[in-house]
Design an enzyme around this catalytic site. Sequence first.
Site, PDB file in Angstrom:
ATOM      1  N   GLY A 196       1.010  -1.145   0.021  1.00 21.52           N
ATOM      2  CA  GLY A 196       0.143   0.058   0.197  1.00 21.52           C
ATOM      3  C   GLY A 196       0.991   1.193   0.137  1.00 21.52           C
ATOM      4  N   ARG A 198      18.712  11.447  -4.411  1.00 20.56           N
ATOM      5  CA  ARG A 198      19.494  12.710  -4.075  1.00 20.56           C
ATOM      6  C   ARG A 198      20.881  12.361  -3.453  1.00 20.56           C
ATOM      7  NH1 ARG A 198      15.858  18.138  -4.611  1.00 20.56           N
ATOM      8  NH2 ARG A 198      15.326  17.445  -6.918  1.00 20.56           N
ATOM      9  N   ARG A 217       0.617  -4.871  -5.336  1.00 20.38           N
ATOM     10  CA  ARG A 217       0.796  -6.111  -4.488  1.00 20.38           C
ATOM     11  C   ARG A 217       1.140  -7.185  -5.494  1.00 20.38           C
ATOM     12  NH1 ARG A 217      -0.658  -4.181   0.416  1.00 20.38           N
ATOM     13  NH2 ARG A 217      -2.391  -2.687   0.393  1.00 20.38           N
ATOM     14  N   ASP A 231       5.303  -4.626   5.985  1.00 17.25           N
ATOM     15  CA  ASP A 231       5.677  -5.938   6.284  1.00 17.25           C
ATOM     16  C   ASP A 231       6.011  -6.911   5.183  1.00 17.25           C
ATOM     17  OD1 ASP A 231       2.983  -5.909   6.429  1.00 17.25           O
ATOM     18  OD2 ASP A 231       2.935  -7.288   8.055  1.00 17.25           O
ATOM     19  N   THR A 245       4.498   2.631   5.284  1.00 17.17           N
ATOM     20  CA  THR A 245       3.325   1.915   5.326  1.00 17.17           C
ATOM     21  C   THR A 245       2.635   2.911   6.504  1.00 17.17           C
ATOM     22  OG1 THR A 245       1.872   0.349   6.359  1.00 17.17           O
ATOM     23  CG2 THR A 245       4.180   0.132   7.083  1.00 17.17           C
ATOM     24  N   ASP A 293       0.457   1.758   8.467  1.00 21.72           N
ATOM     25  CA  ASP A 293       0.024   0.755   9.550  1.00 21.72           C
ATOM     26  C   ASP A 293       0.782   0.880  10.718  1.00 21.72           C
ATOM     27  OD1 ASP A 293      -1.923  -0.039   7.847  1.00 21.72           O
ATOM     28  OD2 ASP A 293      -1.055  -1.915   7.197  1.00 21.72           O
ATOM     29  N   ASP A 312       3.173  -0.973  11.612  1.00 12.72           N
ATOM     30  CA  ASP A 312       3.317  -2.444  12.019  1.00 12.72           C
ATOM     31  C   ASP A 312       4.370  -3.115  11.940  1.00 12.72           C
ATOM     32  OD1 ASP A 312       3.220  -2.484   9.366  1.00 12.72           O
ATOM     33  OD2 ASP A 312       1.591  -3.852   9.245  1.00 12.72           O
ATOM     34  N   ARG A 317      -4.781  -2.674   9.342  1.00 19.73           N
ATOM     35  CA  ARG A 317      -4.610  -4.223   9.282  1.00 19.73           C
ATOM     36  C   ARG A 317      -4.689  -5.051  10.548  1.00 19.73           C
ATOM     37  NH1 ARG A 317      -3.271  -6.750   4.187  1.00 19.73           N
ATOM     38  NH2 ARG A 317      -2.662  -4.793   3.012  1.00 19.73           N
TER      39      ARG A 317
HETATM   40  N1  ATP Z   1       6.200 -14.069   1.858  1.00 20.84           N
HETATM   41  C1  ATP Z   1       6.693 -13.033   1.032  1.00 20.84           C
HETATM   42  N2  ATP Z   1       7.811 -13.480   0.200  1.00 20.84           N
HETATM   43  C2  ATP Z   1       7.979 -12.674  -0.804  1.00 20.84           C
HETATM   44  N3  ATP Z   1       7.291 -11.512  -1.277  1.00 20.84           N
HETATM   45  C3  ATP Z   1       6.349 -11.040  -0.318  1.00 20.84           C
HETATM   46  C4  ATP Z   1       5.974 -11.852   0.765  1.00 20.84           C
HETATM   47  N4  ATP Z   1       4.982 -11.262   1.587  1.00 20.84           N
HETATM   48  C5  ATP Z   1       4.763 -10.012   0.345  1.00 20.84           C
HETATM   49  N5  ATP Z   1       5.574  -9.883  -0.475  1.00 20.84           N
HETATM   50  C6  ATP Z   1       5.425  -9.144  -1.548  1.00 20.84           C
HETATM   51  O1  ATP Z   1       5.350  -7.579  -1.008  1.00 20.84           O
HETATM   52  C7  ATP Z   1       4.257  -7.165  -1.661  1.00 20.84           C
HETATM   53  C8  ATP Z   1       3.830  -6.184  -0.656  1.00 20.84           C
HETATM   54  O2  ATP Z   1       3.152  -6.829   0.374  1.00 20.84           O
HETATM   55  P1  ATP Z   1       1.725  -6.368   1.158  1.00 20.84           P
HETATM   56  O3  ATP Z   1       0.697  -6.341   0.153  1.00 20.84           O
HETATM   57  O4  ATP Z   1       1.550  -7.246   2.401  1.00 20.84           O
HETATM   58  O5  ATP Z   1       2.053  -4.880   1.584  1.00 20.84           O
HETATM   59  P2  ATP Z   1       3.188  -4.103   2.575  1.00 20.84           P
HETATM   60  O6  ATP Z   1       4.238  -4.122   1.966  1.00 20.84           O
HETATM   61  O7  ATP Z   1       3.095  -5.020   3.982  1.00 20.84           O
HETATM   62  O8  ATP Z   1       2.231  -2.775   2.716  1.00 20.84           O
HETATM   63  P3  ATP Z   1       1.102  -2.114   3.421  1.00 20.84           P
HETATM   64  O9  ATP Z   1       0.874  -3.269   4.269  1.00 20.84           O
HETATM   65  O10 ATP Z   1       1.427  -0.939   3.807  1.00 20.84           O
HETATM   66  O11 ATP Z   1      -0.016  -2.189   2.356  1.00 20.84           O
HETATM   67  C9  ATP Z   1       3.321  -8.359  -2.024  1.00 20.84           C
HETATM   68  O12 ATP Z   1       2.467  -8.029  -3.078  1.00 20.84           O
HETATM   69  C10 ATP Z   1       4.556  -9.259  -2.635  1.00 20.84           C
HETATM   70  O13 ATP Z   1       4.797  -9.146  -3.675  1.00 20.84           O
HETATM   71  O1  F6P Z   2      -5.259  -0.652  -0.528  1.00 23.14           O
HETATM   72  P1  F6P Z   2      -5.990  -2.197  -0.319  1.00 23.14           P
HETATM   73  O2  F6P Z   2      -5.381  -3.213  -1.254  1.00 23.14           O
HETATM   74  O3  F6P Z   2      -7.331  -2.040  -0.339  1.00 23.14           O
HETATM   75  O4  F6P Z   2      -5.369  -2.596   1.234  1.00 23.14           O
HETATM   76  C1  F6P Z   2      -5.874  -1.768   2.407  1.00 23.14           C
HETATM   77  C2  F6P Z   2      -4.639  -2.292   3.489  1.00 23.14           C
HETATM   78  O5  F6P Z   2      -3.805  -1.444   3.196  1.00 23.14           O
HETATM   79  C3  F6P Z   2      -3.405  -0.692   4.289  1.00 23.14           C
HETATM   80  O6  F6P Z   2      -4.161   0.567   3.950  1.00 23.14           O
HETATM   81  C4  F6P Z   2      -1.926  -0.482   4.360  1.00 23.14           C
HETATM   82  O7  F6P Z   2      -1.337  -1.708   4.808  1.00 23.14           O
HETATM   83  C5  F6P Z   2      -4.097  -1.546   5.567  1.00 23.14           C
HETATM   84  O8  F6P Z   2      -4.178  -0.343   6.425  1.00 23.14           O
HETATM   85  C6  F6P Z   2      -5.450  -1.854   4.810  1.00 23.14           C
HETATM   86  O9  F6P Z   2      -5.841  -3.158   5.491  1.00 23.14           O
HETATM   87 MG    MG Z   3       1.553  -4.788   5.704  1.00 18.37          MG
END
Ligand code: ATP
Ligand code: F6P
Ligand code: MG
Length: 321
Positions: A13, A27, A74, A105, A127, A129, A131, A173
């Site tokens: 996200g 930069r 994603r 994460d 992020t 979150d 988290d 989340r």
């Molecule tokens: N276990 C994993 N191994 C390899 N790649 C991963 C794994 N988990 C997630 N990813 C990669 O990271 C991308 C982003 O992960 P995710 O959708 O959980 O968002 P995030 O980085 O946690 O950010 P946010 O929670 O703020 O949306 C995933 O779409 C995937 O491509």
């Molecule tokens: O943008 P999407 O794919 O709807 O995902 C929403 C999720 O992404 C976040 O905005 C960031 O991780 C979470 O707080 C929420 O659960």
């Molecule tokens: Mg996340």
Amino acid sequence: MSVKKIAVLTSGGDSQGMNAAVRAVVRSGLYHGLEVFAVQRGYAGLINDDIREMDLRSVGDIIQRGGTILQTARCKEFVTPEGQQLAADNLRKRGIDGLVVLGGDGSYQGANKLSKLGINTMGLPGTIDNDIPFTDFTIGFDTAVSIVVDAINKLRDTMSSHERSSIVEVMGRHCGDIALYAGLASGAETILVPEVPYDLDEIANRMSENFSQGKRHSIIIVAEGVGKGEDISAEIMKRNGIEPRVTVLGHIQRGGTPTHNDRILASSLGDFAVRRLIAGDSGKACGIIKGELVATDIDKVVNTKKQFKMELYELTKRLSQ
Ligand SMILES: Nc1ncnc2c1ncn2[C@@H]1O[C@H](COP(=O)(O)OP(=O)(O)OP(=O)(O)O)[C@@H](O)[C@H]1O
Ligand SMILES: O=P(O)(O)OC[C@H]1O[C@](O)(CO)[C@@H](O)[C@@H]1O
Ligand SMILES: [Mg+2]
């Protein structure tokens, strides 16, 4: 051997301040004499080889903008070993020997995999979150909390006029930090987070008592990890006959101009990641702990659960009577 060509990507996200971090990486890299590349759409761009060289002007006029100029994704394909190998091969083919991954994460899991495939990788916590362990704050969290507080200020006006109760459902989340910090900052009566069990009977009773003792509103913040605001509202209505009005803030929380705190955090961490790469460091997640920039093994970060700030939660309870 120190890195010469580095790349940056944003993943998962989006969050406010990602652009400020991208600007800092580009930069700072150029300042230190590196060639700097940008990957479009996160890990999808690594797999599709959607990579371009950046110059000083390519990150002009973005420090104040929400979203990410690099776009994000994603990417399911990257979760497979084949996808990760292709991504690493595409970086090597171009001679890119350092990578800065800006994400949450999930993105850190991916960065850890790339690191294990021999790519010098640094993670930056991008992020809303909050988290991620081993950093007090993530980039975007401060702005998201400000947006929630602003929304609650507005809701409080109309709730007080009508002597009503309001439920505000916020993102995060599996983490309750947006609810916790926004709840404390806005004086919400009740904060429901996934980290702490709650008792609906007690909440409904307290709400009735508060109204009978002259309180003019009752604000409940529900972190999305707890469940739907509409379901909580129905449960309260069943118990005390009061129907809290529900507001789901949704993706509004992820947009808009970043606060100065997020811009400063993003700028400091972006520069720090580049300097760590130049110093020969890799496989680390960058963060800030008690004002100090720190780099922690990313393997440790992805295998540690973030601690919930119970003392802040207890404080909200003492102050919201
Ligand atoms: N276990 C994993 N191994 C390899 N790649 C991963 C794994 N988990 C997630 N990813 C990669 O990271 C991308 C982003 O992960 P995710 O959708 O959980 O968002 P995030 O980085 O946690 O950010 P946010 O929670 O703020 O949306 C995933 O779409 C995937 O491509
Ligand atoms: O943008 P999407 O794919 O709807 O995902 C929403 C999720 O992404 C976040 O905005 C960031 O991780 C979470 O707080 C929420 O659960
Ligand atoms: Mg996340």
